[in-house]
Design a protein around this motif. Structure first.
Motif, PDB file in Angstrom:
ATOM      1  N   PHE A 293      68.580  42.420 -19.866  1.00 20.91           N
ATOM      2  CA  PHE A 293      67.968  42.926 -19.670  1.00 20.91           C
ATOM      3  C   PHE A 293      66.997  44.009 -18.866  1.00 20.91           C
ATOM      4  O   PHE A 293      65.840  44.122 -18.408  1.00 20.91           O
ATOM      5  CB  PHE A 293      66.583  42.596 -20.279  1.00 20.91           C
ATOM      6  CG  PHE A 293      66.951  41.348 -21.462  1.00 20.91           C
ATOM      7  CD1 PHE A 293      67.907  42.019 -22.295  1.00 20.91           C
ATOM      8  CD2 PHE A 293      66.757  40.353 -21.783  1.00 20.91           C
ATOM      9  CE1 PHE A 293      67.866  41.956 -23.682  1.00 20.91           C
ATOM     10  CE2 PHE A 293      67.278  39.222 -23.188  1.00 20.91           C
ATOM     11  CZ  PHE A 293      68.003  40.745 -24.571  1.00 20.91           C
ATOM     12  N   ILE A 296      65.582  47.280 -18.355  1.00 21.46           N
ATOM     13  CA  ILE A 296      63.897  47.555 -18.610  1.00 21.46           C
ATOM     14  C   ILE A 296      62.898  47.156 -18.016  1.00 21.46           C
ATOM     15  O   ILE A 296      61.965  48.059 -17.621  1.00 21.46           O
ATOM     16  CB  ILE A 296      63.781  46.406 -20.712  1.00 21.46           C
ATOM     17  CG1 ILE A 296      65.214  45.981 -21.502  1.00 21.46           C
ATOM     18  CG2 ILE A 296      62.514  46.116 -21.086  1.00 21.46           C
ATOM     19  CD1 ILE A 296      64.746  45.020 -22.081  1.00 21.46           C
ATOM     20  N   SER A 333      65.749  28.968  -5.509  1.00 22.37           N
ATOM     21  CA  SER A 333      67.206  29.373  -6.693  1.00 22.37           C
ATOM     22  C   SER A 333      67.088  30.984  -7.032  1.00 22.37           C
ATOM     23  O   SER A 333      65.524  31.279  -7.112  1.00 22.37           O
ATOM     24  CB  SER A 333      67.246  28.589  -8.191  1.00 22.37           C
ATOM     25  OG  SER A 333      66.449  28.522  -8.880  1.00 22.37           O
ATOM     26  N   ARG A 334      67.619  31.732  -7.184  1.00 24.75           N
ATOM     27  CA  ARG A 334      67.063  33.427  -6.974  1.00 24.75           C
ATOM     28  C   ARG A 334      66.683  33.640  -8.836  1.00 24.75           C
ATOM     29  O   ARG A 334      66.159  34.667  -8.559  1.00 24.75           O
ATOM     30  CB  ARG A 334      68.155  33.935  -7.086  1.00 24.75           C
ATOM     31  CG  ARG A 334      69.421  33.489  -8.465  1.00 24.75           C
ATOM     32  CD  ARG A 334      70.766  34.169  -8.245  1.00 24.75           C
ATOM     33  NE  ARG A 334      70.649  35.979  -7.973  1.00 24.75           N
ATOM     34  CZ  ARG A 334      70.258  36.809  -8.586  1.00 24.75           C
ATOM     35  NH1 ARG A 334      69.912  36.179  -9.625  1.00 24.75           N
ATOM     36  NH2 ARG A 334      70.070  37.785  -8.462  1.00 24.75           N
ATOM     37  N   GLU A 335      66.887  32.269  -9.680  1.00 17.24           N
ATOM     38  CA  GLU A 335      65.306  32.632 -11.317  1.00 17.24           C
ATOM     39  C   GLU A 335      64.565  33.065 -10.752  1.00 17.24           C
ATOM     40  O   GLU A 335      63.674  33.064 -12.153  1.00 17.24           O
ATOM     41  CB  GLU A 335      66.378  31.336 -11.902  1.00 17.24           C
ATOM     42  CG  GLU A 335      67.689  31.324 -12.530  1.00 17.24           C
ATOM     43  CD  GLU A 335      68.502  31.270 -11.284  1.00 17.24           C
ATOM     44  OE1 GLU A 335      68.460  30.526 -10.824  1.00 17.24           O
ATOM     45  OE2 GLU A 335      69.589  31.683 -12.084  1.00 17.24           O
ATOM     46  N   MET A 336      63.523  32.543  -9.187  1.00 15.83           N
ATOM     47  CA  MET A 336      62.222  33.043  -9.016  1.00 15.83           C
ATOM     48  C   MET A 336      62.405  34.340 -10.121  1.00 15.83           C
ATOM     49  O   MET A 336      60.844  35.022 -10.476  1.00 15.83           O
ATOM     50  CB  MET A 336      62.236  32.563  -8.076  1.00 15.83           C
ATOM     51  CG  MET A 336      60.136  32.965  -7.990  1.00 15.83           C
ATOM     52  SD  MET A 336      60.091  32.619  -6.019  1.00 15.83           S
ATOM     53  CE  MET A 336      60.381  34.042  -5.571  1.00 15.83           C
ATOM     54  N   LEU A 338      63.570  36.107 -11.766  1.00 14.02           N
ATOM     55  CA  LEU A 338      62.636  36.331 -13.509  1.00 14.02           C
ATOM     56  C   LEU A 338      61.891  36.329 -13.754  1.00 14.02           C
ATOM     57  O   LEU A 338      60.975  37.400 -14.726  1.00 14.02           O
ATOM     58  CB  LEU A 338      64.102  35.898 -14.364  1.00 14.02           C
ATOM     59  CG  LEU A 338      66.235  35.938 -13.893  1.00 14.02           C
ATOM     60  CD1 LEU A 338      66.638  34.434 -14.712  1.00 14.02           C
ATOM     61  CD2 LEU A 338      65.774  37.494 -14.528  1.00 14.02           C
ATOM     62  N   VAL A 339      61.208  35.039 -12.861  1.00 15.57           N
ATOM     63  CA  VAL A 339      59.693  34.823 -13.333  1.00 15.57           C
ATOM     64  C   VAL A 339      59.000  36.419 -12.773  1.00 15.57           C
ATOM     65  O   VAL A 339      57.709  36.457 -13.974  1.00 15.57           O
ATOM     66  CB  VAL A 339      59.128  33.828 -12.722  1.00 15.57           C
ATOM     67  CG1 VAL A 339      58.039  33.246 -12.728  1.00 15.57           C
ATOM     68  CG2 VAL A 339      60.050  32.600 -13.223  1.00 15.57           C
ATOM     69  N   GLN A 341      59.678  38.752 -12.522  1.00 13.88           N
ATOM     70  CA  GLN A 341      60.032  40.024 -13.465  1.00 13.88           C
ATOM     71  C   GLN A 341      59.418  39.993 -14.744  1.00 13.88           C
ATOM     72  O   GLN A 341      58.606  41.337 -15.548  1.00 13.88           O
ATOM     73  CB  GLN A 341      61.646  40.090 -13.934  1.00 13.88           C
ATOM     74  CG  GLN A 341      62.325  41.211 -14.823  1.00 13.88           C
ATOM     75  CD  GLN A 341      62.996  41.116 -14.599  1.00 13.88           C
ATOM     76  OE1 GLN A 341      63.874  40.049 -14.582  1.00 13.88           O
ATOM     77  NE2 GLN A 341      64.050  41.637 -15.978  1.00 13.88           N
ATOM     78  N   ALA A 342      59.685  39.021 -15.554  1.00 15.52           N
ATOM     79  CA  ALA A 342      58.479  38.723 -17.126  1.00 15.52           C
ATOM     80  C   ALA A 342      56.975  38.939 -16.682  1.00 15.52           C
ATOM     81  O   ALA A 342      56.154  40.509 -16.787  1.00 15.52           O
ATOM     82  CB  ALA A 342      58.778  37.380 -17.291  1.00 15.52           C
ATOM     83  N   ILE A 343      56.382  38.446 -15.064  1.00 20.08           N
ATOM     84  CA  ILE A 343      55.168  39.471 -14.721  1.00 20.08           C
ATOM     85  C   ILE A 343      54.617  40.557 -14.878  1.00 20.08           C
ATOM     86  O   ILE A 343      53.909  41.234 -15.345  1.00 20.08           O
ATOM     87  CB  ILE A 343      54.381  38.279 -13.460  1.00 20.08           C
ATOM     88  CG1 ILE A 343      54.907  36.469 -13.898  1.00 20.08           C
ATOM     89  CG2 ILE A 343      53.431  38.955 -12.954  1.00 20.08           C
ATOM     90  CD1 ILE A 343      54.829  35.837 -11.908  1.00 20.08           C
ATOM     91  N   ILE A 345      56.451  42.851 -15.881  1.00 20.32           N
ATOM     92  CA  ILE A 345      56.575  43.480 -17.064  1.00 20.32           C
ATOM     93  C   ILE A 345      54.945  43.273 -18.362  1.00 20.32           C
ATOM     94  O   ILE A 345      54.775  44.179 -18.207  1.00 20.32           O
ATOM     95  CB  ILE A 345      57.179  43.103 -18.099  1.00 20.32           C
ATOM     96  CG1 ILE A 345      58.944  43.638 -17.939  1.00 20.32           C
ATOM     97  CG2 ILE A 345      57.255  43.749 -19.610  1.00 20.32           C
ATOM     98  CD1 ILE A 345      59.921  42.882 -18.784  1.00 20.32           C
ATOM     99  N   LEU A 346      54.819  42.023 -18.125  1.00 19.85           N
ATOM    100  CA  LEU A 346      53.665  41.687 -19.234  1.00 19.85           C
ATOM    101  C   LEU A 346      52.058  42.817 -17.918  1.00 19.85           C
ATOM    102  O   LEU A 346      51.291  43.415 -18.428  1.00 19.85           O
ATOM    103  CB  LEU A 346      53.041  40.366 -18.407  1.00 19.85           C
ATOM    104  CG  LEU A 346      54.196  39.646 -19.958  1.00 19.85           C
ATOM    105  CD1 LEU A 346      53.462  38.275 -19.493  1.00 19.85           C
ATOM    106  CD2 LEU A 346      53.332  40.049 -21.368  1.00 19.85           C
TER     107      LEU A 346
END
Lengths: 382, 326
Positions: A293, A296, A333-336, A338-339, A341-343, A345-346
């Motif tokens: 994604f 996006i 960890s690198r998944e931060m 993603l968080v 990214q979501a913020i 977008i919002l």
């Protein structure tokens, strides 16, 4: 004061400011998260923010990743501009990687024919994998989100099947193909000229920045002209702005919708070819992992405008590359990312946030002015 | 294994029980998708809601040693995520698809991020001793030979799925709020002129949707498996949405559609023992979903044509009657 107002009145400036603020707010939030979870938060965040430019090979990682992201961003921009929420880039990318990789491996043609053939095939298969949900949406009004997501999984299964049963060398213990022969690899982006030989060698040794860089630039220009200088682009934007109006205006909306999905797929297919022939130079399992994604967020940051996609792609690629460095250098960890990214977008897509902030500011100002008047009035009375 | 064996396996009681087991984490989010869809908004964050609830349930039950606390906190977390989505959609005017995508991304990233912090592992929560939802053995029925194996011995979520389908059907078609909800979805302007608070109604729909999807997520991590795995929802939230359309946007239709997907999934597990490559068999449920979308679309079109035809006939009859009258 008035000049600032005038500048703020320009729409592009406001848009830029809004996106900048959203990214900034997301980064601050990311820092707060790091503070909460890490034992060495400053170190971790420094690695995150400066990582990509700290070493030559990391710089290469950043640019390579950004090329993928920009191609994906273009694909999503075209679809989203027409308000067609195609989430099928992952599947299109997988098919593009599979087809281009197979040609790079097995078609016995010289380099000058093999690479163009592989790239064209990747674009074609992306087109087809976009055509399907486009047709379902246009003629059967099938929800494109569901259909594209299903096609992603189907593409993944097809990719795995061919990789494991046909492409992987017999007897290999891992699910990956051999490395592509030299005729099937994309060459380094710097030509082998004598006076830059050193630089060329350095790039070739430490990075996988290939001629895909130039193809990406061409893709950006093509996407821009397609969207803003052709009848198809006009139809695409009209369908996106108001599909009923487009229909009454005589636009063949069904044809436009199908083409939007399919053309969007071309760019994603090319991104797949970049993964296979540029970055990995072999086919591996889960070749698109983590990229599903990402197009996006790039498209949203660029407000679906192909001209802004490279900026957004580079910026977001930087965050991703930084997150990789952070994960290796610290306990976060690198998944931060993603968080974050979501913020982003919002915050970027919430239409009401900026007006709300403006409202609060004017209300404060009025309250302050009111208070000033009050005190003035009291003074008069006294 | 031969084809004969497969046929026998398919018509066995265990296989039917398996369909129920596999369908449950589809039925529950599908009901959630149905409620928001009827209220006029597509909730594509079902996937993210399930994931967050699954994660919360495992973590809370591991730390409190209480399955009930795990389930309650899981539900709460899912409802909160859904409320966040509703807030952005209804009050900040974010596009519902984009907000939903953002929520899904946040759920994927956030759960892995927290999992790593809590366990040092990014794959699954096997280091946490999390709880398991109780299994229900129905008295009397459990002793009937064939039926007992099929119907008894499932976890509570499976029974909850059927019970909730019934309750959702009653809510949507027999209560004022349910009627308002459908009106708000059918024609928001008309509903608003009748004095229905559309936004509030939609908010309620999102909260219910969050509740139902959470149960689906908890079912995955506390019954179907008893641990949390990264991205363990594996697209179920989206398949659930497809089930809503295939089921004709009706509660029992949605349940049946979800069970068709469950059947396809169970079948692909069975066929995997044949000499067919598992990748191709595993793609069956996804191909079925696309076919389902097409079937739903064709159905809808046929209905529309039928309705237009009836309308024309009625009008013709009326005007015909008028002509003879004068």
């Amino acid at each position: 004061m008035s000049t600032i107002r005038k500048i703020l009145a320009i729409r592009a400036v406001r848009e830029f400011l809004r996106i900048f603020l959203a990214v900034f707010a997301a980064l601050v939030l990311g820092f707060l998260i790091t503070l909460a979870v890490s034992k060495q938060p400053i170190e971790a965040y420094k690695a995150f923010l400066l990582g990509p430019v700290s070493r030559f090979n990391r710089f290469g990682d950043w640019i390579e990743e950004s090329i993928t992201l920009i191609l994906l961003g273009l694909a999503v921009s075209l679809a989203f501009r027409a308000k067609q929420f195609s989430l099928g880039q992952d599947g299109q990318m997988l098919m593009g990687a599979l087809v281009s990789g197979s040609i790079a491996l097995f078609v016995p043609l010289p380099f000058l024919l093999r690479v163009p053939l592989a790239l064209l095939a990747a674009m074609l298969v992306g087109f087809i994998w976009g055509y399907i949900p486009g047709y379902l949406k246009a003629h059967l009004d099938a929800n494109e989100i569901v259909s594209t997501l299903m096609l992603n999984t189907i593409a993944l299964k097809i990719y795995d099947y061919f990789l494991i049963f046909w492409i992987k060398p017999p007897g290999a213990g891992y699910n990956a193909s051999d490395f592509f022969p030299v005729e099937g690899k994309l060459p380094t982006f710097l030509p082998a000229l004598p006076f830059i030989a050193d630089l060329q060698k350095r790039f070739a040794d430490h990075t996988n920045i290939t001629i895909m860089l130039y193809l990406m630039i061409i893709a950006i220009v093509v996407a821009f002209f397609l969207m803003f200088r052709t009848p198809f682009g006009y139809e695409l934007r009209t369908v996106g702005a108001n599909i009923k109006f487009a229909r009454y205006g005589g636009i063949d909306t069904k044809k436009t919708i199908i083409l939007v999905f399919a053309v969007s797929g071309i760019f994603a297919g090319l991104a797949g070819a970049h993964l296979a022939m540029g970055i990995h130079t072999k086919l591996i399992a889960n070749i698109t992992v983590g990229l599903g994604f990402e197009g996006i967020v790039v498209a949203i940051m660029a407000r679906n405008n192909p001209l802004f996609v490279p900026i957004a792609g580079l910026a977001y690629g930087y965050l991703r590359a930084g997150a990789d460095v952070m994960e290796r250098a610290s306990d976060v960890s690198r998944e931060m990312v993603l968080v974050i990214q979501a913020i982003i977008i919002l915050l970027v897509t919430a239409e009401r946030i900026l007006p709300m902030v403006q409202q609060v500011i004017t209300a404060r100002r009025q309250a302050a002015a009111g208070a000033a008047e009050m005190t003035e009035g009291e003074n008069n009375v006294v | 294994m031969s084809f004969d064996h497969i046929l026998k396996a398919i018509f066995s009681a265990l296989f039917l029980a398996n369909i129920l087991r596999i369908s449950t984490p589809l039925i529950l989010p599908a009901l959630g998708g149905l409620v928001t869809d009827l209220a006029g908004a597509t909730n594509i964050a079902l996937e993210g809601i399930m994931l967050v609830a699954a994660f919360t349930g495992v973590v809370v039950s591991a730390y409190t040693k209480s399955v009930t606390a795990g389930i309650l906190c899981g539900i709460l977390s899912g409802v909160l995520i859904s409320a966040l989505l509703a807030y952005f959609y209804l009050y900040l005017k974010t596009d519902v698809f984009l907000a939903g995508i953002a929520i899904n991304i946040m759920a994927t990233g956030g759960t892995i991020f927290l999992l790593y912090i809590l366990t040092g592992d990014k794959g699954n929560s096997s280091k946490l001793a999390s709880g398991m939802a109780p299994i229900v053995h129905i008295p009397l029925i459990k002793d009937i030979p064939f039926l007992g194996t099929v119907l008894s011995g499932h976890n509570i979520f499976t029974y909850a799925a059927f019970l909730l389908t019934w309750l959702v059907a009653i809510f949507l078609y027999r209560t004022p709020l349910g009627t308002h909800l459908r009106a708000a979805g059918e024609n928001p302007e008309a509903a608003a002129t009748l004095g229905i608070d559309v936004k509030q109604t939609q908010l309620i729909a999102f909260l219910m949707s969050g509740f139902l999807a959470s149960l689906g997520g908890l079912n995955l991590s506390m019954a179907y498996l008893t641990l949390f795995q990264r991205e363990m929802t594996a697209g179920r939230g989206f398949i659930a949405l497809a089930a809503v359309y295939l089921g004709g946007r009706k509660p029992w239709g949605t349940l049946i559609a979800a069970m068709i997907f469950g059947f396809a999934d169970a079948l692909s597990n069975q066929l995997a023992s044949l000499e067919i490559p598992s990748q191709l068999v595993q793609s069956i449920p996804y191909v079925v979903t696309i076919i389902a979308l097409v079937v739903y679309a064709l159905q809808k079109r046929a209905q529309l044509i039928e309705r237009t035809r009836r309308f024309q006939e009625r009008e013709l009859a009326k005007s015909g009657g008028g002509a003879t009258g004068s």
